[in-house]
Design a protein around this motif. Structure first.
Motif, short mmCIF file in Angstrom:
data_model
loop_
_atom_site.label_atom_id
_atom_site.label_comp_id
_atom_site.label_asym_id
_atom_site.label_seq_id
_atom_site.Cartn_x
_atom_site.Cartn_y
_atom_site.Cartn_z
N MET A 1 56.45 67.98 8.91
CA MET A 1 56.71 69.41 8.77
C MET A 1 56.62 70.07 10.14
SD MET A 1 54.82 72.07 6.19
CE MET A 1 54.72 70.76 4.98
N THR A 2 57.61 70.89 10.48
CA THR A 2 57.67 71.47 11.81
C THR A 2 57.69 72.99 11.76
OG1 THR A 2 60.09 71.40 11.84
CG2 THR A 2 58.92 69.48 12.73
N ASN A 54 60.35 73.43 18.86
CA ASN A 54 60.18 72.88 17.52
C ASN A 54 59.06 71.84 17.57
OD1 ASN A 54 60.56 72.20 14.87
ND2 ASN A 54 62.70 71.61 15.07
N SER A 56 55.55 69.90 15.41
CA SER A 56 54.93 69.61 14.12
C SER A 56 53.73 70.53 13.92
CB SER A 56 54.49 68.16 14.05
OG SER A 56 53.39 67.92 14.92
N VAL A 57 53.37 70.71 12.66
CA VAL A 57 52.17 71.49 12.35
C VAL A 57 50.95 70.88 13.02
CG1 VAL A 57 50.61 72.17 10.48
CG2 VAL A 57 53.08 72.41 10.19
N GLU A 58 50.90 69.56 13.05
CA GLU A 58 49.76 68.86 13.66
C GLU A 58 49.67 69.14 15.16
OE1 GLU A 58 50.73 67.23 9.84
OE2 GLU A 58 51.99 67.47 11.62
N GLU A 59 50.84 69.16 15.83
CA GLU A 59 50.85 69.45 17.27
C GLU A 59 50.40 70.87 17.54
OE1 GLU A 59 54.36 66.99 19.41
OE2 GLU A 59 55.02 68.17 17.67
N ALA A 90 55.58 75.55 6.14
CA ALA A 90 54.89 75.10 7.35
C ALA A 90 53.75 76.07 7.71
CB ALA A 90 55.87 74.98 8.51
#
Length: 245
Positions: A1-2, A54, A56-59, A90
């Motif tokens: 998910m981004t 763009n 990721s949610v984690e990043e 997201a």
């Protein structure tokens, strides 16, 4: 998910309390001709002068956690736009993770998305626009629909969020007595549960429109100091907590 965003940076007290890391998310479901961030209006359109990131949610979460020492004076993270609700899934995932990290959260939104209340359990602060209470004019000028905005405001009050309502004062759009009185009538049921801030029209985004190859159509939209004061005082006299951040 981004998550797609076109701008980020720290700001103090203007996008929620304290020192905050502010992300401007890409895409909007309105078309306000005075928008200060036209580069972020269309989710599927990017402009060479304004690159979109763009991640990721984690990043994004890892970056935010690394900034924790900067969240002083009650600060934290604010997601703004564009319009955050266009990336609702997201954003919801990110907000849930931020609350697990005990990081203060805020969003700025036009509050039109019907599923916006899904975010409320993970918010400390809600900053939402009510650009006009005249439904026909709101729709024709901005593409906004009043009914879901007011429903979401009611839901936010029920959720006991810290709510700041932003009202941009735009000459020729919502600066006349009829517009002011209608706004007062629509917001009066919530006056004990919200703060309200009036924002005078400015042209900060005008050059961006040109850089995007877009036509900036606003003319003679400035608000006089007297008009601004009269509007604020009218709401204060009606019992609203009118603030300036």
């Amino acid at each position: 998910m981004t998550v797609k965003y076109f701008q980020k940076g720290f700001n103090y007290s203007q996008d929620g309390p304290g020192n905050r890391l502010v992300y401007h998310l890409h895409g909007c479901n309105m078309k306000c001709p005075w928008c200060s961030n036209p580069e972020g209006m269309k989710l599927d359109k990017e402009y060479p002068a304004f690159p979109v990131t763009n991640v990721s949610v984690e990043e994004m979460l890892a970056e935010i956690i690394s900034c924790k020492p900067m969240f002083f004076d009650g600060g934290g993270v604010t997601l703004t736009g564009g319009e955050v609700s266009l990336q609702l899934e997201a954003v919801l995932s990110l907000l849930k993770a931020l609350k697990k990290e005990n990081i203060n959260t805020a969003i700025e939104t036009n509050a039109m998305h019907p599923s916006l209340p899904l975010l409320f359990p993970y918010l400390d602060h809600l900053i939402m626009d009510v650009k006009s209470a005249q439904a026909d004019k709101l729709l024709s000028v901005t593409g906004g629909v009043l009914d879901p905005i007011i429903k979401n405001l009611s839901a936010a009050v029920e959720a006991k969020l810290d709510i700041l309502v932003h009202v941009p004062l735009i000459g020729g759009f919502n600066d006349d007595e009829e517009a002011t009185d209608e706004l007062l009538k629509v917001l009066s049921p919530f006056k004990d549960d919200i703060k309200i801030e009036f924002l005078a029209y400015h042209e900060y985004g005008k050059d961006k429109w040109k850089q995007c190859g877009l036509v900036y159509a606003m003319e003679n939209a400035n608000i006089s100091t007297e008009c601004y004061k009269q509007t604020v005082n009218k709401f204060k006299a009606a019992g609203f907590n009118a603030v300036r951040t």
